[in-house]
Design a protein around this motif. Structure first.
Motif, short mmCIF file in Angstrom:
data_model
loop_
_atom_site.label_atom_id
_atom_site.label_comp_id
_atom_site.label_asym_id
_atom_site.label_seq_id
_atom_site.Cartn_x
_atom_site.Cartn_y
_atom_site.Cartn_z
N TRP A 1 0.87 -1.25 0.01
CA TRP A 1 -0.05 -0.10 -0.19
C TRP A 1 0.91 1.36 -0.11
N VAL A 2 0.49 2.35 -0.80
CA VAL A 2 1.30 3.54 -0.85
C VAL A 2 0.19 4.60 -0.86
N ILE A 3 0.66 5.54 -0.10
CA ILE A 3 -0.16 6.76 -0.08
C ILE A 3 0.67 7.91 -0.58
N GLY A 4 0.12 8.92 -1.45
CA GLY A 4 0.67 10.00 -2.01
C GLY A 4 -0.49 11.07 -2.80
N GLU A 5 0.18 11.98 -3.40
CA GLU A 5 -0.64 12.64 -4.33
C GLU A 5 -0.44 12.32 -5.76
N VAL A 6 -1.75 12.67 -6.54
CA VAL A 6 -1.35 12.32 -8.18
C VAL A 6 -0.96 13.36 -8.52
N SER A 7 0.29 13.72 -9.12
CA SER A 7 0.93 14.89 -9.63
C SER A 7 0.81 14.96 -11.08
N SER A 8 0.53 13.77 -11.82
CA SER A 8 0.23 13.84 -13.11
C SER A 8 -0.44 12.67 -13.57
N ALA A 9 -1.31 12.54 -14.56
CA ALA A 9 -2.14 11.49 -15.14
C ALA A 9 -2.03 11.52 -16.70
N ASN A 10 -1.98 10.29 -17.34
CA ASN A 10 -2.14 10.10 -18.83
C ASN A 10 -3.06 9.13 -19.27
N ASN A 11 -4.11 9.22 -19.93
CA ASN A 11 -5.02 8.16 -20.18
C ASN A 11 -3.96 7.70 -21.71
#
Length: 410
Positions: free
Chosen positions: A38-48
């Motif tokens: 399990w890893v917790i963090g903030e989504v800094s970028s996303a690419n479909n």
């Protein structure tokens, strides 16, 4: 002086880039902890992409980041779709991409972090409780209308405990109150509340339990959404009323309790009736009974007069006498029944009057007791509170006297 590179020999243990990459891949992918993490963090970028969703998860301070991928077949199964700027908790395994020599996290599940995670856990627990039937309104029991012994579960240092005591004393003097102290905030609160409820159940004297605390922030009320506390309330053999916080969303404990209100004071008001209201209700019943009896008597008199007139017209003396005798008997029976009911009502009224007289503090003084007060009006309960030479006022059954402390014995 320059080095002569012809002096260096290539060792037989040298491996290719592919060999090194494969070695590192085996180290990462066969590690038990990294195969499901399990890893917790903030989504800094996303690419479909056609094959899936590629995104980067980083720490809030931006000092560390990891590339992640959710393959197309797994996307519909996610609880939360990764969106730039959102905090997530993701479950996945480490995979290495040999063509670039990069590792990434292959994600199986993504959950909202922070408040979103709390809301998700709340909803999941609520769904389980609902499936078990613990939220069914038919499970709720009626509170006793005139309890003689009640129990209160709350913090001994909270204002809620003082509010409950004050309200109960004003509304129903002489009520037996059992206090089962509990911590109602923090990590220790769930276990403390459960033990406090179990303590009351083992005692067995309470007819109803008040579970209460004052208002607070959402995180301060988290213990009332804890599954241990919720199940303890749902399975308690004694009816429970909750008075938790002020204007807020309902907690899970509120939903499984037999009754819930928004404040500790409201819970105390709901548990016991006001003695003055009971007296007024009784007086109203006496008046209503007298009016009903009077109406019955008037109806009987009207019927009797009508029969007399009818018999006079028919001149049937014998039938008149029979009907008269029957009416006299019925009237006597009605009077007897009415007298009995009036006597019962009068006895009940006298019992209430005597109880009110017994509770009157002035009556206690008339029996020879006295009330000792300080100059500011505070009642003296302990000799240790007094100082030598202090002036006191003693209230007797008739009048008051002023004294000075010349000695004391604790």
């Amino acid at each position: 002086m320059t080095a002569d590179f012809t002096d260096f020999l290539i060792p037989d243990t040298a491996v290719s880039v592919a060999g090194l990459t494969d070695y590192i891949r085996l180290l990462l992918e066969q590690d038990e902890q990294l195969r499901q993490i399990w890893v917790i963090g903030e989504v800094s970028s996303a690419n479909n992409h056609r094959s899936g969703l590629f995104f980067t998860l980083q720490d809030p301070d931006g000092q560390a980041a990891i590339k992640c991928v959710v393959w197309s077949g797994q996307l519909p199964k996610l609880m939360q779709r990764p969106t730039v700027g959102e905090q997530l908790i993701v479950l996945g395994s480490i995979r290495l991409y040999p063509a670039r020599g990069e590792y990434q996290l292959s994600v199986w599940q993504a959950l909202p972090a922070g408040v979103g995670l709390q809301a998700l856990r709340y909803q999941q627990l609520r769904n389980r409780l609902e499936a078990e039937g613990l939220l069914d309104p038919q499970r709720k029991r009626s509170l006793p209308s005139h309890p003689q012994t009640i129990a209160v579960v709350t913090s001994p240092t909270a204002a809620a405990w003082g509010d409950i005591q004050k309200t109960l004393k004003q509304r129903y003097p002489g009520l037996h109150v059992l206090f089962s102290p509990a911590t109602v905030q923090g990590e220790q609160a769930p276990e403390s509340i459960v033990k406090a409820i179990e303590r009351v159940e083992r005692d067995g004297r309470a007819e109803v339990i008040i579970l209460s605390r004052g208002g607070g922030a959402v995180e301060e009320l988290a213990c009332f959404n804890d599954e241990r506390v919720v199940r303890a309330v749902a399975n308690c053999t004694i009816p429970i009323i909750t008075g938790i916080g002020h204007q807020r969303d309902e907690s899970l404990v509120d939903l499984v309790a037999d009754e819930n209100v928004h404040t500790p004071t409201a819970a105390a008001e709901r548990v016991v009736p006001a003695l003055a209201d009971l007296y007024n209700q009784h007086q109203h019943r006496v008046v209503s009974l007298q009016q009903a009896v009077q109406r019955e008597l008037e109806t009987a008199d009207d019927q009797l007069q009508g029969l007399r007139e009818r018999l006079q017209r028919l001149r049937l003396d014998k039938q008149v006498q029979q009907q008269m005798q029957a009416l006299i008997w019925q009237r006597q029976k009605l009077v007897q029944i009415t007298s009995g009911k009036l006597q019962q009502a009068t006895q009940h009224l006298e019992m209430l009057r005597q109880k009110l007289t017994t509770l009157d503090p002035k009556a206690v003084l008339q029996r020879g007791y006295a009330v000792v007060r300080q100059e500011d009006g505070m009642i003296v309960r302990n000799a240790s509170e007094l100082a030598m030479g202090q002036e006191l006022v003693i209230q007797l059954g008739q009048g008051e006297v002023k004294v000075r402390v010349t000695g004391k014995k604790e």
